[in-house]
Design an enzyme around this catalytic site. Structure first.
Site, mmCIF file in Angstrom:
data_model
loop_
_atom_site.group_PDB
_atom_site.id
_atom_site.type_symbol
_atom_site.label_atom_id
_atom_site.label_comp_id
_atom_site.label_asym_id
_atom_site.label_seq_id
_atom_site.Cartn_x
_atom_site.Cartn_y
_atom_site.Cartn_z
ATOM 1 N N ARG A 183 4.179 10.483 2.427
ATOM 2 C CA ARG A 183 3.893 11.797 3.019
ATOM 3 C C ARG A 183 5.020 12.300 3.908
ATOM 4 O O ARG A 183 5.029 13.442 4.324
ATOM 5 C CB ARG A 183 2.594 11.729 3.834
ATOM 6 C CG ARG A 183 1.359 11.615 2.970
ATOM 7 C CD ARG A 183 0.167 11.163 3.769
ATOM 8 N NE ARG A 183 0.418 9.848 4.354
ATOM 9 C CZ ARG A 183 -0.424 9.199 5.147
ATOM 10 N NH1 ARG A 183 -1.571 9.748 5.465
ATOM 11 N NH2 ARG A 183 -0.119 8.006 5.631
ATOM 12 N N HIS A 222 -7.322 -13.749 -7.288
ATOM 13 C CA HIS A 222 -6.392 -14.852 -7.555
ATOM 14 C C HIS A 222 -7.095 -16.113 -8.061
ATOM 15 O O HIS A 222 -6.718 -16.690 -9.073
ATOM 16 C CB HIS A 222 -5.605 -15.230 -6.298
ATOM 17 C CG HIS A 222 -4.861 -14.084 -5.682
ATOM 18 N ND1 HIS A 222 -4.267 -13.110 -6.435
ATOM 19 C CD2 HIS A 222 -4.609 -13.769 -4.400
ATOM 20 C CE1 HIS A 222 -3.680 -12.243 -5.628
ATOM 21 N NE2 HIS A 222 -3.880 -12.614 -4.394
HETATM 22 N N1 LIG Z 1 1.310 -5.451 1.453
HETATM 23 C C1 LIG Z 1 1.026 -6.418 0.608
HETATM 24 O O1 LIG Z 1 1.587 -7.533 0.664
HETATM 25 C C2 LIG Z 1 0.020 -6.188 -0.482
HETATM 26 C C3 LIG Z 1 -0.287 -7.251 -1.352
HETATM 27 C C4 LIG Z 1 -1.186 -7.028 -2.402
HETATM 28 C C5 LIG Z 1 -1.759 -5.785 -2.551
HETATM 29 N N2 LIG Z 1 -1.472 -4.779 -1.686
HETATM 30 C C6 LIG Z 1 -2.105 -3.481 -1.900
HETATM 31 O O2 LIG Z 1 -1.091 -2.497 -2.098
HETATM 32 C C7 LIG Z 1 -1.501 -1.265 -1.553
HETATM 33 C C8 LIG Z 1 -0.482 -0.818 -0.489
HETATM 34 O O3 LIG Z 1 -0.433 -1.774 0.536
HETATM 35 P P1 LIG Z 1 0.642 -1.722 1.711
HETATM 36 O O4 LIG Z 1 0.476 -2.982 2.456
HETATM 37 O O5 LIG Z 1 1.982 -1.366 1.180
HETATM 38 O O6 LIG Z 1 0.078 -0.522 2.593
HETATM 39 P P2 LIG Z 1 0.841 0.303 3.723
HETATM 40 O O7 LIG Z 1 2.004 -0.431 4.271
HETATM 41 O O8 LIG Z 1 -0.204 0.789 4.666
HETATM 42 O O9 LIG Z 1 1.437 1.554 2.937
HETATM 43 C C9 LIG Z 1 0.613 2.553 2.429
HETATM 44 C C10 LIG Z 1 1.454 3.497 1.602
HETATM 45 O O10 LIG Z 1 0.592 4.516 1.095
HETATM 46 C C11 LIG Z 1 1.110 5.790 1.468
HETATM 47 N N3 LIG Z 1 -0.019 6.687 1.757
HETATM 48 C C12 LIG Z 1 -1.048 6.467 2.606
HETATM 49 N N4 LIG Z 1 -1.895 7.532 2.597
HETATM 50 C C13 LIG Z 1 -1.383 8.414 1.711
HETATM 51 C C14 LIG Z 1 -1.791 9.692 1.265
HETATM 52 N N5 LIG Z 1 -2.905 10.291 1.731
HETATM 53 N N6 LIG Z 1 -1.039 10.321 0.357
HETATM 54 C C15 LIG Z 1 0.102 9.750 -0.117
HETATM 55 N N7 LIG Z 1 0.558 8.540 0.267
HETATM 56 C C16 LIG Z 1 -0.189 7.880 1.177
HETATM 57 C C17 LIG Z 1 1.946 5.535 2.698
HETATM 58 O O11 LIG Z 1 2.955 6.506 2.767
HETATM 59 P P3 LIG Z 1 3.319 7.349 4.109
HETATM 60 O O12 LIG Z 1 2.784 6.595 5.271
HETATM 61 O O13 LIG Z 1 4.798 7.429 4.023
HETATM 62 O O14 LIG Z 1 2.659 8.611 3.895
HETATM 63 C C18 LIG Z 1 2.554 4.179 2.386
HETATM 64 O O15 LIG Z 1 3.678 4.331 1.559
HETATM 65 C C19 LIG Z 1 -2.899 -1.498 -1.006
HETATM 66 O O16 LIG Z 1 -3.831 -1.216 -2.000
HETATM 67 C C20 LIG Z 1 -2.903 -2.989 -0.713
HETATM 68 O O17 LIG Z 1 -4.204 -3.533 -0.704
HETATM 69 C C21 LIG Z 1 -0.595 -4.964 -0.654
#
Ligand SMILES: NC(=O)c1ccc[n+]([C@@H]2O[C@H](COP(=O)([O-])OP(=O)(O)OC[C@H]3O[C@@H](n4cnc5c(N)ncnc54)[C@H](OP(=O)(O)O)[C@@H]3O)[C@@H](O)[C@H]2O)c1
Length: 484
Positions: A45, A236
């Site tokens: 965003r 997993h």
């Molecule tokens: N992190 C891990 O190791 C991990 C492992 C397995 C699975 N996952 C899964 O992967 C997904 C992302 O996890 P994450 O840890 O990367 O989360 P995160 O760090 O909170 O990042 C969320 C991302 O989504 C974007 N976002 C949030 N609200 C949005 C909206 N309304 N419109 C457009 N973009 C939006 C954010 O972009 P901006 O803030 O720039 O807008 C950011 O790029 C989740 O489903 C999580 O369960 C994560």
């Protein structure tokens, strides 16, 4: 000549993208495997431009990649493929800008990677379609968790399915991208020696452990609503279990392998109020010490005081009701703040019916130990004679290592690199099909309902241990013990 693929990452600025996806994509370039990868378009965003995103990516890659993997020439090529487009999931006009960036002539295939909130998956897909950004060659990758129960999972799958066919939908479980999980398939189905013993006549029990040293870290508020059963077992552990227990597939094609995996999940005996206390253990970490450092308990972190009903540890005795596995318990356990970080599958074979040797009979077992992390190894634990002149023959353990020591471990690839490459090439073998995910949720939901119905307690365990005492009792009741 294969067609080029443009990759669009929703959540391109998030933690997953920063720590895993972008480093894995860089590595694809470094390993010379990116010939089909066109542009990488990260979205978020924030009102930033591609130059600012590239600068940020440069710093993050330097941080997350090993120094000796850094190559300026590769970075330059990788950097030029990186772009950023601002997309707020709910803003129609943002998708129009995104669609304007995509060029069907230069890259006919679009791969949309959903690495953002699962509640946005349906909305994003529908906006993409309305903006004309989806064609019959487009694919979508979905990160876990896909829902928090069967109903919400079905709702997400349903919404995504209105835009993408199942053949174009790739549900990630990064455990399936691990080299050793694929090696397990190779060892199981490639060695005629193992084929006859891979069943209840020879296998005594199977154990699957995914142990973490870390606590809930920054994921506490998500975790407080989720717990270890939903966060780890649903995906997993059940994926690994289904690969260990599946029948030989008709071929190594995605649909044949996934047909066999889902059959195993369908054969899992439901755990209900009548047996939940005998078959499951719930735990929550209290203060303790991990790796020599004092750490707080989950409930001592101010913001999670209300999370006392959340399990950070779960152990399960699962039963697979089919001809191959009837009578063989599958013990599963996973938890946070445990004594050490490792993931392992142990196939323990039955003991001799009568021992001729001076050892304690409990020492006389064969085990196949498949280690998934921190190192990836497969070891067969066998026995031979302890050297010496004593009259009483004693046996000693001998390990047969089935892992390829010649491979350059330092240059082994990460699970995400493998899975991204497969998604780029359209190979679904290592991704979860809709019926697999939903069948897994059905089994998990029954356990959660049984916990609620019986008011099953969450037992405290000290950080730095292997979970509550009740977990030891779970196997001890069957005259067995966890392999540590
Ligand atoms: N992190 C891990 O190791 C991990 C492992 C397995 C699975 N996952 C899964 O992967 C997904 C992302 O996890 P994450 O840890 O990367 O989360 P995160 O760090 O909170 O990042 C969320 C991302 O989504 C974007 N976002 C949030 N609200 C949005 C909206 N309304 N419109 C457009 N973009 C939006 C954010 O972009 P901006 O803030 O720039 O807008 C950011 O790029 C989740 O489903 C999580 O369960 C994560």
């Amino acid at each position: 000549m294969s067609q080029l693929v443009d990759l669009v990452i929703f959540g391109g600025t998030g933690d997953l993208s920063t720590r895993k996806l972008l480093p894995a994509l860089y590595q694809l370039h470094r390993h010379g495997l990116a010939e089909r990868l066109g542009r990488i378009i990260a979205t978020g965003r924030g009102e930033i431009d591609s130059a600012a995103f590239r600068e940020e990516a440069h710093g993050n890659l330097r941080h997350y990649l090993a120094d000796h993997h850094w190559d300026e020439a590769i970075w330059t090529r990788f950097r030029d493929s990186l772009h950023y487009v601002k997309v707020d999931a709910d803003h129609d006009e943002d998708y129009t800008s995104l669609a304007a960036c995509l060029d069907e002539d230069s890259a006919p295939i679009r791969l949309y990677y959903l690495a953002t909130l699962p509640s946005l998956y349906g909305t994003i897909c529908q906006h993409l379609e309305r903006a004309g950004a989806v064609n019959d060659k487009s694919r979508v990758v979905m990160e876990k968790p896909i829902g928090h129960d069967l109903k919400s999972c079905q709702a997400i799958n349903e919404e995504v399915a209105t835009v993408f066919a199942e053949e174009s939908t790739f549900r990630i479980d990064h455990y399936l991208g691990k080299e050793t999980v694929q090696n397990l398939l190779a060892v199981r189905f490639g060695n005629p020696l193992l084929h006859p013993v891979w069943k209840n006549t020879f296998v005594d029990n199977v154990q699957i452990t995914v142990a973490e040293e870390i606590g809930v870290e920054g994921r506490g508020s998500y975790y407080a609503k989720t717990g270890a059963l939903r966060d780890m077992v649903q995906n997993h552990l059940l994926q690994v279990l289904s690969i260990v227990a599946m029948e030989p597939p008709a071929s190594l094609d995605a649909s044949d392998i996934r047909d066999e995996k889902v059959k195993v999940l369908r054969c899992l005996q439901p755990i209900t109020a009548s047996n939940v206390k005998d078959c499951t253990v719930r735990g929550i970490y209290a203060a303790g010490a991990v790796g020599g450092e004092a750490v707080k308990g989950f409930l001592e972190e101010a913001e999670y005081k209300d999370a006392e009903g959340t399990e950070t540890f779960v152990a399960i005795k699962a039963t697979i009701n089919n001809w191959r596995w009837a009578g063989v318990p599958f013990y599963l356990r996973t938890g946070k703040r445990l004594s050490r970080r490792y993931s392992e599958i142990v196939i323990e074979f039955k003991k001799q019916p009568f021992s001729l040797f001076a050892n304690d009979p409990n020492e006389l077992t064969n085990k196949l130990v498949i280690r998934l992390q921190p190192d990836e190894t497969i070891t067969m634990h066998t026995l031979n004679k302890k050297p010496g002149l004593t009259r009483n023959l004693r046996l000693q353990p001998v390990e047969l290592h089935l892992t390829d020591d010649r491979s350059d471990k330092d240059d082994s690839y990460d699970a995400y690199e493998r899975l991204l490459l497969d998604a780029i090439n359209g190979d679904q073998t290592l991704f979860m099909r809709r019926d697999e995910v939903e069948t897994a949720w059905r089994w998990i939901d029954t356990i959660i309902e049984a916990w609620e119905e019986t008011g099953m307690a969450v037992k405290s365990y000290n950080s730095g241990t292997m979970g509550p005492n009740a977990s030891t009792a779970l196997t001890a009741r069957d005259d067995r013990s966890w392999y540590e």
